[in-house]
Design an enzyme around this catalytic site. Structure first.
Site, mmCIF file in Angstrom:
data_model
loop_
_atom_site.group_PDB
_atom_site.id
_atom_site.type_symbol
_atom_site.label_atom_id
_atom_site.label_comp_id
_atom_site.label_asym_id
_atom_site.label_seq_id
_atom_site.Cartn_x
_atom_site.Cartn_y
_atom_site.Cartn_z
ATOM 1 N N CYS A 103 0.705 -1.240 0.112
ATOM 2 C CA CYS A 103 0.007 -0.054 0.070
ATOM 3 C C CYS A 103 1.003 1.247 0.075
ATOM 4 O O CYS A 103 1.773 1.444 1.073
ATOM 5 C CB CYS A 103 -0.803 0.082 1.203
ATOM 6 S SG CYS A 103 -1.568 1.632 1.462
ATOM 7 N N CYS A 129 0.566 3.354 3.051
ATOM 8 C CA CYS A 129 1.350 2.815 4.075
ATOM 9 C C CYS A 129 2.601 3.143 4.024
ATOM 10 O O CYS A 129 3.270 3.689 4.968
ATOM 11 C CB CYS A 129 1.109 1.430 4.131
ATOM 12 S SG CYS A 129 -0.666 0.855 4.199
#
Length: 741
Positions: free
Chosen positions: A314, A317
């Protein structure tokens, strides 16, 4: 049931000594069993299957069978009368949640343990039949020892009152008082060992020295014999008497509430969940957590944790990772920081209900709250430090401390209590603290000075002070103060300052559902900035006073009208009209009026958004707009056409005309004509749902008739002028050669 009993007797006949050597009769019986069941089964298998069948048959009737004896259902305790139900004797209670997978896993062990002890014979020398459970020599009456369960989802207040921080939790009570918690491994052997120690203290010398042969979870039968792991401790009468005396001393001390009880419990490793004492985050790093370590470090302790749930692929992230690492360093020895890789710990992330990455939660024991703010380093650290305030519970304040707090806090919730406030009231209050992180401060007090200042005459009472201006939570009964969901809903309506700063995290909360007076200010001009904020706040306070007076006047008018009806009915001696007049309910709420909020925004930081949305150039000076986000419209000029400026007079004069329905000043719109039409239709349907439904129905009927006519005309033209005349067919301009008379 008779068939099952017959099969059981038949099965025991198969395993009796007479069948130790083959015989024609045995072979015949075996063949018969094979013919009846269709497949051959060994005698031991027949016994097990038959006992299982009997047990399943009895479960449908609410009871079970163990060792051939009926076992009633285990007691399910009610949270409302919990103390009343356990006030007599010893009660070993499982506090659980039906959604907890650990509780689901331990359920067969707990049920089998209950059945095993319920059917056990405390006096082996005394013969006992399957129908002698009511005898004083049976297990439950002999020891006055009971098994029970408490559903903490259904009875949350009762579990909070007993400090249940994790599921399942096993607690031993005596005469309504907690005396010991089971804190070892939750399996059949350790639970039984815990029970055996308790029973030995109740009746010294009554338990077998070598221990018991225990069943496996789910078993319906266990034979006599030596235990696989004999107990090492010596259970002689003297040791049992000593243990019993210690047990009685513990119960006496706890019931009396003396300090020596704590020392006794500590010496025997019996403890309730306490506030954390270990140094958090000693290494200043984010700890990777697994399913096991999460359960051990987070959910079964009272230590606060700030945890992110992420996926390595991600990109959001990945962008968060440097700030998260730096935050963990800055919070060294202050707050535990953790992270969970959801690609690896999929089950854990599913239990936490992670629906997007990254998801950040603040945990305290079994409770959590999601962080939905910005992911900058400063935002994360600021939120985490505010969260640390709840580590030691709700702060107690006196009048002097509260006065100092008002100088730094714009919004303070104050919980007033007295000597009659119960632990259940405080437990409900504790459940709110997590949701207030990053929003407002919550304190408690019993100060008479503060009670006089805020005019408190009933306790407990909840008040919010915003810039010294009180707003009260209206609780009709003490139980309303314990309904933490309703209390939290009210808090969410008043936890913003009177004039908050508009940011990305609170924009939706501020702008939606109300008309907002929005000051566009600049911190670069510090003198004007402070003066303009003060003017907007003064305008807000004056508007709130006006609204309060208008509300009180409207309510008084309704009361006067009701009283007038009553007096008229009494003068006419009209009992029917009198009853109708007295039944009138004054149902008016401030929430029914059009809500108006105030806020300010940093014009330099949000310059592009302000320019593209409202067409205002921040460099031209401070301005004020009145925004109606629900209808996508705003006002930026007064009735005279001059720009609205941060002045109390300019704001209030314009606001009073804008709040009329319809407004006395023409608005501007932030959307195009098509979107505007859609929003207007949407607003009209919401205001008049039945009228809108009727108009939609009429439109559908008209459309149906219009479509039907179009279809008929289309069919007529497709027939090329074909018609009927006096029952005869003919053609009109059809090009045929037919003749019509």
């Amino acid at each position: 049931m008779r068939t099952l009993i017959s099969r059981l007797l038949f099965a025991f006949a198969l395993v009796s000594p007479g069948f130790s050597s083959p015989s024609p009769e045995t072979a015949h019986l075996a063949d018969l069993e094979e013919d009846v069941l269709g497949t051959y089964k060994s005698p031991s298998t027949i016994v097990e299957d038959t006992l299982t069948a009997i047990k399943e048959d009895d479960i449908s009737n609410g009871s079970t069978v163990f060792n051939g004896m009926d076992v009633p259902p285990m007691k399910d305790l009610s949270g409302e009368i919990f103390d009343e139900e356990i006030k007599d004797g010893y009660w070993f209670v499982k506090h659980f949640s039906p959604y907890c997978h650990h509780c689901i896993a331990i359920a067969p062990t707990w049920q089998t343990l209950y059945e095993f002890y319920y059917t056990s014979n405390p006096l082996p020398s005394v013969a006992k039949s399957s129908k002698s459970q009511s005898s004083l020599n049976s297990f439950t009456p002999y020891y006055n020892f009971h098994f029970a369960s408490l559903d903490c989802v259904a009875w949350g207040n009762a579990c909070n009152e007993h400090d249940i921080a994790a599921f399942p939790t096993f607690i031993l009570y005596k005469n309504g008082q907690e005396i010991r918690r089971f804190e070892e491994r939750k399996d059949m052997e350790h639970l039984s060992h815990f029970i055996e120690e308790t029973l030995e203290s109740i009746k010294p010398g009554s338990r077998p020295v070598e221990g018991l042969k225990l069943p496996e979870p789910g078993d319906a039968f266990v034979g006599a014999g030596e235990p696989e792991n004999p107990l090492a401790k010596d259970k002689d009468a003297a040791a049992g008497a000593a243990a019993g005396q210690l047990h009685k001393d513990m119960a006496t001390n706890i019931a009396a509430g003396v300090a020596t009880a704590k020392e006794t419990l500590s010496a025997t490793k019996i403890s309730k969940p306490t506030k954390p004492t270990a140094i958090p985050n000693p290494a200043g790093t984010s700890i990777p957590l697994t399913q096991e370590s999460f359960q051990k470090l987070v959910t079964t302790t009272q230590d606060p944790w700030f945890i992110k749930f992420y996926a390595p692929w991600c990109r959001h992230c990945q962008a968060l990772a440097p700030n998260w690492l730096q935050m963990s360093k800055e919070l060294k020895e202050q707050l535990n920081i953790g992270e969970v890789n959801c690609d690896v710990e999929t089950r854990l992330c599913k239990e936490v209900r992670v629906r997007g990455y990254p998801t950040i939660h603040f945990f305290r024991g079994g409770e959590r709250v999601e962080y939905d703010g910005l992911r900058g380093l400063g935002d994360l650290v600021s939120y985490a430090k505010k969260a640390l305030d709840i580590r030691m519970g709700i702060e107690y304040v006196d009048a002097a401390t509260f006065k100092q707090m008002e100088e730094t806090e714009e919004v303070i919730f104050v919980y007033f209590f007295d000597h009659a406030t119960t632990s259940e009231d405080f437990a409900a209050l504790d459940r709110i603290t997590l949701s207030l992180i990053g929003h407002a401060k919550l304190v408690k007090t019993d100060s008479s000075v503060l009670s006089d200042r805020f005019k408190i005459h009933t306790w407990p009472r909840l008040v919010v002070s915003r810039d010294g201006r009180p707003t009260y939570y209206n609780a009709l009964a003490p139980k309303d103060m314990r309904d933490y969901r309703k209390v939290l809903e009210w808090m969410q309506t008043v936890w913003l300052p009177i004039v908050p700063e508009l940011t990305a995290t609170n924009s939706r909360e501020i702008m939606h559902g109300r008309i907002v007076v929005l000051g566009i200010l600049s911190r670069e001009r510090s003198d004007e900035f402070s003066l303009d904020k003060r003017e907007i706040k003064n305008a807000a306070l004056e508007w709130m006073d006006r609204e309060t007076q208008a509300f009180q006047l409207e309510r008084q008018e309704q009361r006067d009208a009701k009283q007038l009806r009553i007096e008229e009915a009494e003068d006419r001696n009209d009992q029917r009209a009198l009853r109708q007049a007295k039944s009138i309910v004054i149902d008016i709420s401030e929430d029914d009026r059009k809500q108006v909020g105030f806020a300010w925004v940093d014009g330099v930081f949000w310059e592009r958004w302000i320019r593209t949305t409202y067409g205002i150039q921040v460099k031209d000076g401070e301005r004020v707009i009145i925004n109606d986000e629900d209808n996508k419209r705003y006002w930026d000029t007064t009735a005279s056409g001059a720009p609205i400026v941060p002045s109390r007079t300019s704001i209030l004069e314009t606001l009073s005309k804008v709040t009329y329905d319809p407004p006395k000043i023409s608005p501007k719109y932030t959307t195009g004509a098509v979107q505007r039409t859609f929003h207007q239709a949407k607003g009209a349907s919401a205001s008049h749902p039945w009228l809108s439904l009727g108009l939609c129905g009429a439109a559908l009927i008209i459309l149906a008739y219009w479509g039907r006519g179009r279809i008929r005309r289309a069919r007529g033209s497709a027939n090329g002028g074909f018609f009927q005349l006096d029952g005869k067919e003919g053609l009109l301009n059809g090009g045929g050669m037919g003749k019509v008379d």
